[in-house]
Scaffold this active site. Structure first.
Site, PDB file in Angstrom:
ATOM      1  N   ALA A  66       0.849  -1.277  -0.079  1.00 23.31           N
ATOM      2  CA  ALA A  66      -0.047   0.086  -0.007  1.00 23.31           C
ATOM      3  C   ALA A  66       1.004   1.024   0.128  1.00 23.31           C
ATOM      4  CB  ALA A  66      -0.974   0.115   1.085  1.00 23.31           C
ATOM      5  N   GLY A 112       0.639  -4.874   0.968  1.00 29.29           N
ATOM      6  CA  GLY A 112      -0.831  -5.047   0.143  1.00 29.29           C
ATOM      7  C   GLY A 112      -0.444  -5.823  -1.314  1.00 29.29           C
ATOM      8  N   GLU A 115      -0.636  -9.295  -0.494  1.00 29.47           N
ATOM      9  CA  GLU A 115      -2.275  -9.579  -0.210  1.00 29.47           C
ATOM     10  C   GLU A 115      -3.076  -9.587  -1.581  1.00 29.47           C
ATOM     11  OE1 GLU A 115      -1.952  -6.086   2.796  1.00 29.47           O
ATOM     12  OE2 GLU A 115      -2.891  -7.518   4.253  1.00 29.47           O
ATOM     13  N   GLU A 135       4.776  -5.108   7.407  1.00 31.19           N
ATOM     14  CA  GLU A 135       3.818  -3.962   8.028  1.00 31.19           C
ATOM     15  C   GLU A 135       4.364  -3.673   9.344  1.00 31.19           C
ATOM     16  OE1 GLU A 135       2.767  -6.172   6.198  1.00 31.19           O
ATOM     17  OE2 GLU A 135       0.944  -5.443   4.722  1.00 31.19           O
TER      18      GLU A 135
HETATM   19  N1  COA Z   1       4.565   3.038  -0.729  1.00 33.64           N
HETATM   20  C1  COA Z   1       4.966   4.347  -1.150  1.00 33.64           C
HETATM   21  N2  COA Z   1       6.157   4.445  -1.960  1.00 33.64           N
HETATM   22  C2  COA Z   1       6.680   3.333  -2.086  1.00 33.64           C
HETATM   23  C3  COA Z   1       6.525   2.146  -1.636  1.00 33.64           C
HETATM   24  C4  COA Z   1       5.312   1.945  -0.867  1.00 33.64           C
HETATM   25  N3  COA Z   1       4.837   0.816  -0.280  1.00 33.64           N
HETATM   26  N4  COA Z   1       7.397   1.004  -1.763  1.00 33.64           N
HETATM   27  C5  COA Z   1       8.301   1.726  -2.599  1.00 33.64           C
HETATM   28  N5  COA Z   1       8.065   3.247  -2.777  1.00 33.64           N
HETATM   29  C6  COA Z   1       8.574   4.185  -3.592  1.00 33.64           C
HETATM   30  C7  COA Z   1       9.963   4.561  -2.777  1.00 33.64           C
HETATM   31  O1  COA Z   1       9.611   5.566  -1.858  1.00 33.64           O
HETATM   32  C8  COA Z   1      10.977   5.107  -3.794  1.00 33.64           C
HETATM   33  O2  COA Z   1      10.080   6.511  -4.139  1.00 33.64           O
HETATM   34  P1  COA Z   1      11.217   7.751  -4.471  1.00 33.64           P
HETATM   35  O3  COA Z   1      12.018   7.240  -5.752  1.00 33.64           O
HETATM   36  O4  COA Z   1      10.273   8.887  -4.819  1.00 33.64           O
HETATM   37  O5  COA Z   1      12.046   8.080  -3.157  1.00 33.64           O
HETATM   38  C9  COA Z   1      10.591   4.266  -5.197  1.00 33.64           C
HETATM   39  O6  COA Z   1       9.386   3.652  -4.795  1.00 33.64           O
HETATM   40  C10 COA Z   1      11.417   3.245  -5.192  1.00 33.64           C
HETATM   41  O7  COA Z   1      11.691   2.619  -3.875  1.00 33.64           O
HETATM   42  P2  COA Z   1      13.057   2.395  -3.180  1.00 33.64           P
HETATM   43  O8  COA Z   1      12.790   2.126  -1.847  1.00 33.64           O
HETATM   44  O9  COA Z   1      14.110   3.342  -3.563  1.00 33.64           O
HETATM   45  O10 COA Z   1      13.721   1.065  -3.966  1.00 33.64           O
HETATM   46  P3  COA Z   1      14.898   0.077  -3.153  1.00 33.64           P
HETATM   47  O11 COA Z   1      15.019  -1.037  -4.529  1.00 33.64           O
HETATM   48  O12 COA Z   1      15.777   0.777  -2.426  1.00 33.64           O
HETATM   49  O13 COA Z   1      13.949  -0.924  -2.358  1.00 33.64           O
HETATM   50  C11 COA Z   1      11.739  -2.148  -1.555  1.00 33.64           C
HETATM   51  C12 COA Z   1      12.760  -1.777  -2.602  1.00 33.64           C
HETATM   52  C13 COA Z   1      10.756  -2.793  -2.006  1.00 33.64           C
HETATM   53  C14 COA Z   1      12.751  -2.994  -0.512  1.00 33.64           C
HETATM   54  C15 COA Z   1      11.532  -0.715  -0.606  1.00 33.64           C
HETATM   55  O14 COA Z   1      10.910   0.075  -1.621  1.00 33.64           O
HETATM   56  C16 COA Z   1      10.495  -1.113   0.476  1.00 33.64           C
HETATM   57  O15 COA Z   1      10.919  -1.683   1.422  1.00 33.64           O
HETATM   58  N6  COA Z   1       9.264  -0.590   0.121  1.00 33.64           N
HETATM   59  C17 COA Z   1       8.133  -0.557   1.172  1.00 33.64           C
HETATM   60  C18 COA Z   1       7.675  -1.903   1.242  1.00 33.64           C
HETATM   61  C19 COA Z   1       6.496  -1.879   2.412  1.00 33.64           C
HETATM   62  O16 COA Z   1       6.830  -2.043   3.544  1.00 33.64           O
HETATM   63  N7  COA Z   1       5.470  -2.497   1.832  1.00 33.64           N
HETATM   64  C20 COA Z   1       4.177  -2.598   3.050  1.00 33.64           C
HETATM   65  C21 COA Z   1       3.502  -1.532   3.136  1.00 33.64           C
HETATM   66  S1  COA Z   1       2.069  -1.290   4.098  1.00 33.64           S
END
Ligand code: COA
Length: 260
Positions: A66, A112, A115, A135
């Site tokens: 999400a 999400g 999910e 989460e």
């Molecule tokens: N919500 C909002 N933005 C998200 C996102 C999320 N769940 N997941 C990734 N993004 C965005 C990042 O903020 C980043 O945006 P920016 O370039 O404007 O800063 C872009 O997507 C790229 O992500 P980034 O984190 O830079 O890539 P990465 O390769 O370093 O890491 C992940 C990849 C998937 C490990 C990392 O993005 C992550 O942990 N995301 C969240 C996962 C999460 O907690 N999901 C559950 C949400 S309830």
């Protein structure tokens, strides 16, 4: 229908739905969820669509969760509303759809995103995919059905471990756990999803819908799955497809089903 955050394309009876926010790793913001609702609602009622394949744009992510930026300031009531809306309008709707939905997991399926994949009927993963429900690292728990569907798919012990540690697992671990049905090379992902969906599309559509309803009832506390099965089984006898299927069997031919 034209969407801002989804790409859709129909090839024969398969509708391809691609979540298309690649710069945000296809994170599910409010608009994307609203579009998913509208897209699935239309697909389930469109007689030209037999089944749906859901995937993410790009090679990095299916859906990375999400959109965290949208709920950063939420309070208790807003949190409840977010989960309730998501459950009813997207995740339960997909799970209870009358047509098969296959998740083609092309990369990260987190929060999400996992999910969403778990609400689909079948999951195929690229061997590069990584999955998890992280989460608790944000101070929340999965809120789009993840605590329930992960437990149903992998069992309580492993679900507790995955959710409490927030660890990601790779595709082969997901296969071993029963979280995904198949793992393939990335360039085979859509091919495998199509192969399975095309096989299902040869079967009687109303029987497929009844199978989804009856199998879903097996994990619901508010329904007796055996009673639901009796009801769905009996309904099948009133369909043209039942007559066509039995006639074709008697004549040693392949049945051509009309979904009536
Ligand atoms: N919500 C909002 N933005 C998200 C996102 C999320 N769940 N997941 C990734 N993004 C965005 C990042 O903020 C980043 O945006 P920016 O370039 O404007 O800063 C872009 O997507 C790229 O992500 P980034 O984190 O830079 O890539 P990465 O390769 O370093 O890491 C992940 C990849 C998937 C490990 C990392 O993005 C992550 O942990 N995301 C969240 C996962 C999460 O907690 N999901 C559950 C949400 S309830």
């Amino acid at each position: 229908m034209i969407f801002q955050n989804l790409l859709t394309a129909r090839k024969d009876r398969i509708l391809y739905v691609t979540i298309n926010r690649e710069s945000k790793l296809n994170a599910l913001n409010k608009l994307t969820l609203a579009e998913l609702h509208a897209c699935m609602y239309n697909a389930f009622s469109d007689p030209q669509v037999g089944g749906i394949i859901v995937t993410g744009a790009g090679t990095k992510a299916f859906v990375a969760g999400a959109d965290i930026s949208e709920f950063a300031e939420f309070d208790i009531d807003q949190g409840r509303e977010l989960a309730h809306e998501g459950h009813t309008k997207v995740f339960d709707m997909i799970e209870n759809g009358n047509k098969p939905v296959i998740a083609a997991i092309n990369g990260f399926a987190l929060g999400g995103g996992l999910e969403l994949a778990m609400a689909c009927h079948i999951r195929i993963a690229a061997d590069t995919a990584r999955m998890g429900l992280p989460e608790v690292t944000l101070g929340i728990i999965p809120g789009y059905g993840g605590t329930q569907r992960l437990t149903q798919l992998v069992g309580k012990g492993k679900a507790l471990e995955m959710i409490m540690t927030a660890d990601m697992i790779n595709a082969s671990e997901a296969l071993t756990l029963g979280l995904v049905n198949h793992v393939v090379a990335p360039d085979q992902l859509l091919i495998k999803a199509e192969e399975i969906l095309n096989k299902i599309l040869l079967r009687a559509p109303l029987a497929i819908a009844s199978a989804i309803t009856a199998i879903n009832a097996s994990v619901r506390n508010d329904q007796n799955g055996f009673e639901v099965e009796i009801n769905e089984f009996s309904k099948c006898f009133g369909t043209d497809d039942f007559k066509a299927g039995v006639l074709a069997f008697m004549n040693k031919q392949n049945a051509h089903f009309t979904g009536k």
